[in-house]
Motif scaffolding. Structure first.
Motif, PDB file in Angstrom:
ATOM      1  N   GLY A 208       0.818  -1.197   0.000  1.00 31.86           N
ATOM      2  CA  GLY A 208       0.000   0.000   0.000  1.00 31.86           C
ATOM      3  C   GLY A 208       0.856   1.251   0.000  1.00 31.86           C
ATOM      4  O   GLY A 208       0.563   2.222  -0.705  1.00 31.86           O
ATOM      5  N   LEU A 209       1.947   1.212   0.759  1.00 36.65           N
ATOM      6  CA  LEU A 209       2.865   2.353   0.788  1.00 36.65           C
ATOM      7  C   LEU A 209       3.506   2.559  -0.574  1.00 36.65           C
ATOM      8  O   LEU A 209       3.637   3.685  -1.068  1.00 36.65           O
ATOM      9  CB  LEU A 209       3.936   2.100   1.855  1.00 36.65           C
ATOM     10  CG  LEU A 209       4.956   3.195   2.086  1.00 36.65           C
ATOM     11  CD1 LEU A 209       4.284   4.487   2.436  1.00 36.65           C
ATOM     12  CD2 LEU A 209       5.889   2.784   3.217  1.00 36.65           C
ATOM     13  N   PHE A 210       3.896   1.444  -1.198  1.00 38.30           N
ATOM     14  CA  PHE A 210       4.486   1.537  -2.533  1.00 38.30           C
ATOM     15  C   PHE A 210       3.510   2.187  -3.503  1.00 38.30           C
ATOM     16  O   PHE A 210       3.868   3.086  -4.275  1.00 38.30           O
ATOM     17  CB  PHE A 210       4.862   0.128  -3.003  1.00 38.30           C
ATOM     18  CG  PHE A 210       5.474   0.074  -4.367  1.00 38.30           C
ATOM     19  CD1 PHE A 210       4.734  -0.343  -5.448  1.00 38.30           C
ATOM     20  CD2 PHE A 210       6.781   0.454  -4.568  1.00 38.30           C
ATOM     21  CE1 PHE A 210       5.292  -0.387  -6.711  1.00 38.30           C
ATOM     22  CE2 PHE A 210       7.352   0.405  -5.824  1.00 38.30           C
ATOM     23  CZ  PHE A 210       6.593  -0.015  -6.903  1.00 38.30           C
ATOM     24  N   LEU A 211       2.246   1.726  -3.456  1.00 36.93           N
ATOM     25  CA  LEU A 211       1.258   2.276  -4.386  1.00 36.93           C
ATOM     26  C   LEU A 211       0.999   3.755  -4.131  1.00 36.93           C
ATOM     27  O   LEU A 211       0.824   4.539  -5.065  1.00 36.93           O
ATOM     28  CB  LEU A 211      -0.057   1.513  -4.248  1.00 36.93           C
ATOM     29  CG  LEU A 211      -0.106   0.158  -4.911  1.00 36.93           C
ATOM     30  CD1 LEU A 211      -1.493  -0.409  -4.766  1.00 36.93           C
ATOM     31  CD2 LEU A 211       0.273   0.257  -6.361  1.00 36.93           C
ATOM     32  N   GLU A 212       0.981   4.118  -2.862  1.00 36.93           N
ATOM     33  CA  GLU A 212       0.726   5.520  -2.529  1.00 36.93           C
ATOM     34  C   GLU A 212       1.782   6.407  -3.167  1.00 36.93           C
ATOM     35  O   GLU A 212       1.484   7.440  -3.763  1.00 36.93           O
ATOM     36  CB  GLU A 212       0.830   5.650  -1.016  1.00 36.93           C
ATOM     37  CG  GLU A 212      -0.118   6.590  -0.367  1.00 36.93           C
ATOM     38  CD  GLU A 212       0.183   6.599   1.123  1.00 36.93           C
ATOM     39  OE1 GLU A 212      -0.392   5.780   1.846  1.00 36.93           O
ATOM     40  OE2 GLU A 212       1.048   7.423   1.500  1.00 36.93           O
ATOM     41  N   SER A 213       3.054   5.967  -3.051  1.00 37.63           N
ATOM     42  CA  SER A 213       4.133   6.764  -3.634  1.00 37.63           C
ATOM     43  C   SER A 213       3.974   6.858  -5.143  1.00 37.63           C
ATOM     44  O   SER A 213       4.148   7.930  -5.728  1.00 37.63           O
ATOM     45  CB  SER A 213       5.490   6.148  -3.319  1.00 37.63           C
ATOM     46  OG  SER A 213       5.533   5.662  -2.027  1.00 37.63           O
ATOM     47  N   CYS A 214       3.600   5.731  -5.769  1.00 35.38           N
ATOM     48  CA  CYS A 214       3.434   5.764  -7.221  1.00 35.38           C
ATOM     49  C   CYS A 214       2.319   6.720  -7.615  1.00 35.38           C
ATOM     50  O   CYS A 214       2.443   7.474  -8.586  1.00 35.38           O
ATOM     51  CB  CYS A 214       3.105   4.372  -7.752  1.00 35.38           C
ATOM     52  SG  CYS A 214       4.482   3.230  -7.654  1.00 35.38           S
ATOM     53  N   ARG A 215       1.227   6.671  -6.845  1.00 34.62           N
ATOM     54  CA  ARG A 215       0.105   7.540  -7.208  1.00 34.62           C
ATOM     55  C   ARG A 215       0.484   9.003  -7.099  1.00 34.62           C
ATOM     56  O   ARG A 215       0.117   9.811  -7.937  1.00 34.62           O
ATOM     57  CB  ARG A 215      -1.089   7.263  -6.291  1.00 34.62           C
ATOM     58  CG  ARG A 215      -1.840   6.026  -6.655  1.00 34.62           C
ATOM     59  CD  ARG A 215      -2.985   5.778  -5.718  1.00 34.62           C
ATOM     60  NE  ARG A 215      -3.340   4.383  -5.754  1.00 34.62           N
ATOM     61  CZ  ARG A 215      -3.715   3.673  -4.715  1.00 34.62           C
ATOM     62  NH1 ARG A 215      -3.811   4.245  -3.530  1.00 34.62           N
ATOM     63  NH2 ARG A 215      -4.009   2.403  -4.832  1.00 34.62           N
ATOM     64  N   GLU A 216       1.259   9.325  -6.041  1.00 34.65           N
ATOM     65  CA  GLU A 216       1.655  10.719  -5.878  1.00 34.65           C
ATOM     66  C   GLU A 216       2.478  11.189  -7.052  1.00 34.65           C
ATOM     67  O   GLU A 216       2.274  12.281  -7.580  1.00 34.65           O
ATOM     68  CB  GLU A 216       2.506  10.857  -4.620  1.00 34.65           C
ATOM     69  CG  GLU A 216       1.707  11.040  -3.365  1.00 34.65           C
ATOM     70  CD  GLU A 216       2.643  11.093  -2.155  1.00 34.65           C
ATOM     71  OE1 GLU A 216       2.183  10.706  -1.080  1.00 34.65           O
ATOM     72  OE2 GLU A 216       3.807  11.513  -2.320  1.00 34.65           O
ATOM     73  N   VAL A 217       3.436  10.366  -7.464  1.00 28.74           N
ATOM     74  CA  VAL A 217       4.289  10.784  -8.580  1.00 28.74           C
ATOM     75  C   VAL A 217       3.474  10.859  -9.857  1.00 28.74           C
ATOM     76  O   VAL A 217       3.718  11.719 -10.707  1.00 28.74           O
ATOM     77  CB  VAL A 217       5.469   9.808  -8.727  1.00 28.74           C
ATOM     78  CG1 VAL A 217       6.340  10.192  -9.884  1.00 28.74           C
ATOM     79  CG2 VAL A 217       6.287   9.770  -7.454  1.00 28.74           C
ATOM     80  N   ALA A 218       2.475   9.975  -9.987  1.00 30.91           N
ATOM     81  CA  ALA A 218       1.682   9.968 -11.223  1.00 30.91           C
ATOM     82  C   ALA A 218       0.959  11.282 -11.434  1.00 30.91           C
ATOM     83  O   ALA A 218       0.756  11.714 -12.568  1.00 30.91           O
ATOM     84  CB  ALA A 218       0.678   8.820 -11.183  1.00 30.91           C
ATOM     85  N   THR A 219       0.584  11.930 -10.320  1.00 29.80           N
ATOM     86  CA  THR A 219      -0.153  13.190 -10.504  1.00 29.80           C
ATOM     87  C   THR A 219       0.730  14.257 -11.124  1.00 29.80           C
ATOM     88  O   THR A 219       0.241  15.205 -11.730  1.00 29.80           O
ATOM     89  CB  THR A 219      -0.682  13.710  -9.155  1.00 29.80           C
ATOM     90  OG1 THR A 219       0.418  13.813  -8.259  1.00 29.80           O
ATOM     91  CG2 THR A 219      -1.729  12.784  -8.585  1.00 29.80           C
ATOM     92  N   LYS A 220       2.065  14.084 -10.990  1.00 33.46           N
ATOM     93  CA  LYS A 220       2.937  15.115 -11.559  1.00 33.46           C
ATOM     94  C   LYS A 220       3.148  14.921 -13.054  1.00 33.46           C
ATOM     95  O   LYS A 220       3.769  15.751 -13.708  1.00 33.46           O
ATOM     96  CB  LYS A 220       4.300  15.093 -10.861  1.00 33.46           C
ATOM     97  CG  LYS A 220       4.208  15.258  -9.378  1.00 33.46           C
ATOM     98  CD  LYS A 220       5.528  15.735  -8.783  1.00 33.46           C
ATOM     99  CE  LYS A 220       5.401  15.908  -7.298  1.00 33.46           C
ATOM    100  NZ  LYS A 220       5.949  14.785  -6.531  1.00 33.46           N
TER     101      LYS A 220
END
Lengths: 365, 367
Positions: A208-220
């Motif tokens: 879940g932590l891994f996915l959260e980080s990916c999602r944050e970067v995806a917004t950029k």
């Protein structure tokens, strides 16, 4: 006859499928041609065979690199300090395989290198090579795998006799930087989609932590599509519909499996280039090496496939900013594969390593 | 008097508590056409009831001596099991020792355990067996797949023990115990022996995870020594993935810990055509077998008579094999394979236009 002699090179280029494109937009800076030192670790098993292939081809091309060779074996306790110093000085290393012995005691040297040099991204390029027929078409997948933590942290202990625990560690720091690297790669290479591979339905906190980080970067990166897929579904889709994947970003263990699966469907680990890169250093090796390092029969009969390491060394040349040498090497290798005359056993042929190397040298222009 | 003695012995054998460590399928020496076996059936949600109906019909046509006890998932949480599965359902499986489960959709929400997790924990289902073989007549890119994946189902990476150490750092525990590894290795070799398989491969990553996968391998080696006629080998998992996609004929029986098993068994399912065609069977302590269909409940085609019952039918076949009703199992399996091979009756997901009932009828005709 004169006409047939003139049409022969034209025919050859037509067969090769590419015209001799010379890029017209490469302007080097003065001094760029100075030879660069690269640390070379032949390693074990087929390692010396394939690194020797690379050395031969570099010589033939008169590429501006010279190798500082060091002897490292998989059963050593640590990577010798002079090797580490050399890599730190040169910043680039080319490695054959290091065979990790089974059983207890020795921490994998590959992992040690990655952790000490902080090579946090491992990249494997899996794509169908023209001329190499496989069961799957339209495979063009880049697997970017987090290289330092996750399941391979090496933190294990025996709780009581008969019960062993192993820690899988996921940190936001590492997940964020691998996600950033993946999206940056997609952006720089004009790729359209990044897929995160996880098992967050079971390992809710860690993945879940891994996915959260990916999602944050995806917004950029709003122009790049982002989606997520569970790892078992991912493997199933890879064998049935691989064309839906573009760039994949994964934690450590899943990345290992996905990279090897993707390499397998695209032609095998003998032909896929790859490398490990960090903020300061880069180590190039066979993309997804699935334990072939120790195969004695291959070593004896000298039938190891040098294509993967040759393509990885082309990656290295590009990293060192010698694009035209990289292009020449890549084209030569691709032409050899396309013609199909010189192929090692894992691609269905019967040539030895040396024959393939000679063919590549002959195809260099 | 002889019949009375016979009946007493039958009772003792079927009701007697086997040793806690016994995991071999309870042999039913007197299972003949005269004695019906009770089995629990969970039709499940979505397309579940339709495909369960298919199974019942095929079994009736084939004269299989099974009496079904149907249980449905309730809509209220049972406090004794903390899930939507009632205590009665679980007791029924424990009593009957065999069951068949359709797809169950876990309702979203908190305060209850997932249905699959409940079944697994309460019935102590420690091994998940998935036979994967290419269906003749349904063409995929791979034609020569014929392997079984046996996956340890209780521990490993899926122990669910995670915690946040500090903000931004999460640890997850992977646990391997000698007891669980021995149990699943024993079952794997026993399965290989009883089904005439020649080779068992243990899949691991012991070069990196030396102690955990090393323990798993040690247990497999110990069990391998007891079965000298079966070849035993160990394959690193990345090697295994690559070999599976290049040449799946290299493998026979695969035994692996939890996470690798999950990935590899789904990979193998992908090789033969997807989860809609893959049978699966969970083995529990004391010889309990719960066969299940691993695909989803497909709510979008529920009730439209379009579902493909193949996965549940093949799972029920593996249930019959567990009960040693091999002749019936072979007949039904042949009927299914012939129907698919003929190609005249195929459901929508295989590219045809038949309804579930037509497909079922075709299978019954082939029996």
């Amino acid at each position: 006859m004169a006409t047939s002699r003139r049409s022969l090179p034209l025919l050859r280029t037509l067969i090769a499928g590419k015209t001799q494109t010379r890029t017209v937009t490469y302007m080097p800076r003065p001094g760029d041609g100075a030879p660069r030192p690269v640390t070379l670790i032949p390693g074990d098993g087929i390692g010396p065979l394939v690194t020797n292939a690379v050395e031969q081809v570099m010589e033939a091309m008169h590429a501006p690199v010279y190798f500082e060779k060091y002897d490292v074996h998989g059963d050593m306790n640590r990577v010798p300090p002079e090797v580490m110093d050399s890599i730190r000085k040169n910043k680039v290393c080319l490695k054959g395989g290091l065979k990790t012995p089974m059983g207890g005691g020795v921490n994998s040297l590959n992992m040690q290198l990655r952790k000490e040099l902080d090579l946090y991204a491992s990249l494997v390029n899996c794509c169908n090579l023209p001329g190499l027929r496989t069961r799957h078409e339209n495979v063009d997948i880049v697997v970017i795998r987090e290289n330092t933590e996750g399941e391979y942290s090496g933190l294990e202990h025996e709780v009581v006799p008969g019960v062993v625990e192993s820690l899988k560690v996921i940190t936001k720091f590492c997940s964020e930087r691998i996600a950033k690297y993946a999206f940056e790669y997609a952006y720089l290479n004009n790729r359209k989609k990044v897929t995160a591979v996880h098992k967050a339905n079971i390992m809710k906190l860690a993945d879940g932590l891994f996915l959260e980080s990916c999602r944050e970067v995806a917004t950029k990166y709003p122009s790049i599509k982002y989606n997520e897929i569970i790892v078992d579904n991912c493997c199933m889709q890879l064998v049935s519909k691989p064309e839906q994947f573009d760039v994949m970003v994964t934690p450590n263990l899943y990345g290992n499996l996905v990279a090897n699966t993707a390499a397998g469907i695209a032609g095998g680990t003998g032909v896929m280039p790859g490398g490990n890169v960090g903020a300061e250093y880069a180590v190039f090796e066979q993309g997804a090496s699935a334990g072939n390092v120790g195969k004695e029969k291959m070593v004896e009969q000298k039938t190891a496939n040098p294509v993967a390491l040759l393509l990885s060394s082309a990656m290295m040349l590009r990293h060192l900013q010698f694009p035209s040498f990289a292009d020449r090497l890549e084209n030569a290798v691709k032409r050899v594969i396309l013609e199909g005359q010189y192929r090692t056993k894992d691609l269905g042929g019967g040539s030895t390593t040396q024959e393939v190397v000679d063919a590549v040298i002959a195809k260099l222009d | 008097m002889a019949t009375q003695l016979l009946r007493r012995v039958t009772q003792i054998l079927s009701h007697g508590n086997p040793k806690p460590s016994s995991h071999i399928s309870v042999a039913r020496p007197f299972s003949s056409a005269t004695e019906t076996i009770r089995a629990t059936l969970f039709p499940g949600d979505g397309i579940g009831p339709e495909i369960a109906e298919s199974v019942k019909q095929v079994f009736k046509t084939a004269d299989v001596p099974i009496e079904w006890e149907e249980h449905y998932v309730g809509d209220q949480v049972d406090p004794r099991t903390q899930s939507f599965l009632t205590w009665e359902s679980l007791e029924s499986v424990r009593r009957n020792r065999v069951g068949l489960k359709g797809p169950m959709a876990t309702p979203i929400g908190k305060g209850h355990r997932s249905l699959n997790l409940t079944l697994r924990k309460e019935l102590n289902l420690y091994a998940n067996v998935r036979p994967c073989y290419s269906l003749p007549g349904y063409k995929t890119r791979y034609d020569d797949v014929n392997l079984i994946t046996i996956r340890e189902n209780t521990e490993g990476e899926y122990s669910g023990l995670e915690h946040q150490v500090v903000r931004g750092v999460v640890e997850s525990l992977k646990i391997i115990t000698r007891q669980a590894s021995l149990r699943v290795a024993e079952y794997a070799f026993h399965y290989a022996k009883t089904h005439g398989r020649e080779r068992v491969s243990a899949i691991h990553k012991a070069n990196i995870m030396q102690k955990t996968d090393g323990l798993f391998l040690k247990c497999c080696r110990e069990v391998a020594e007891k079965y000298p006629e079966i070849t035993y080998e160990e394959v690193v998992i990345d090697n295994c993935c690559m070999m599976l996609v290049k040449n799946p004929a290299l493998f026979d029986v695969l035994v692996m810990p939890n996470l690798y098993g999950d990935i590899i068994s789904d990979l193998c399912a992908g090789l033969i055509g997807g989860l809609g065609l893959t049978p699966s069977c969970n083995i529990g302590e004391g010889g309990i077998a719960l066969a299940e269909a691993v695909h989803g409940s497909a709510p979008d085609i529920a009730g439209k008579n379009m579902a493909n019952p193949t996965a549940l039918l093949l799972s029920s076949v593996s249930m019959l094999r567990h009960l040693n009703l091999h002749d019936k199992a072979d007949r039904i399996q042949d009927a299914i394979l012939n129907t698919i091979a003929e190609g005249k009756y195929r459901t929508a997901d295989l590219g045809g236009t038949s309804t579930t009932t037509d497909f079922t009828k075709a299978i019954c005709d082939h029996l």
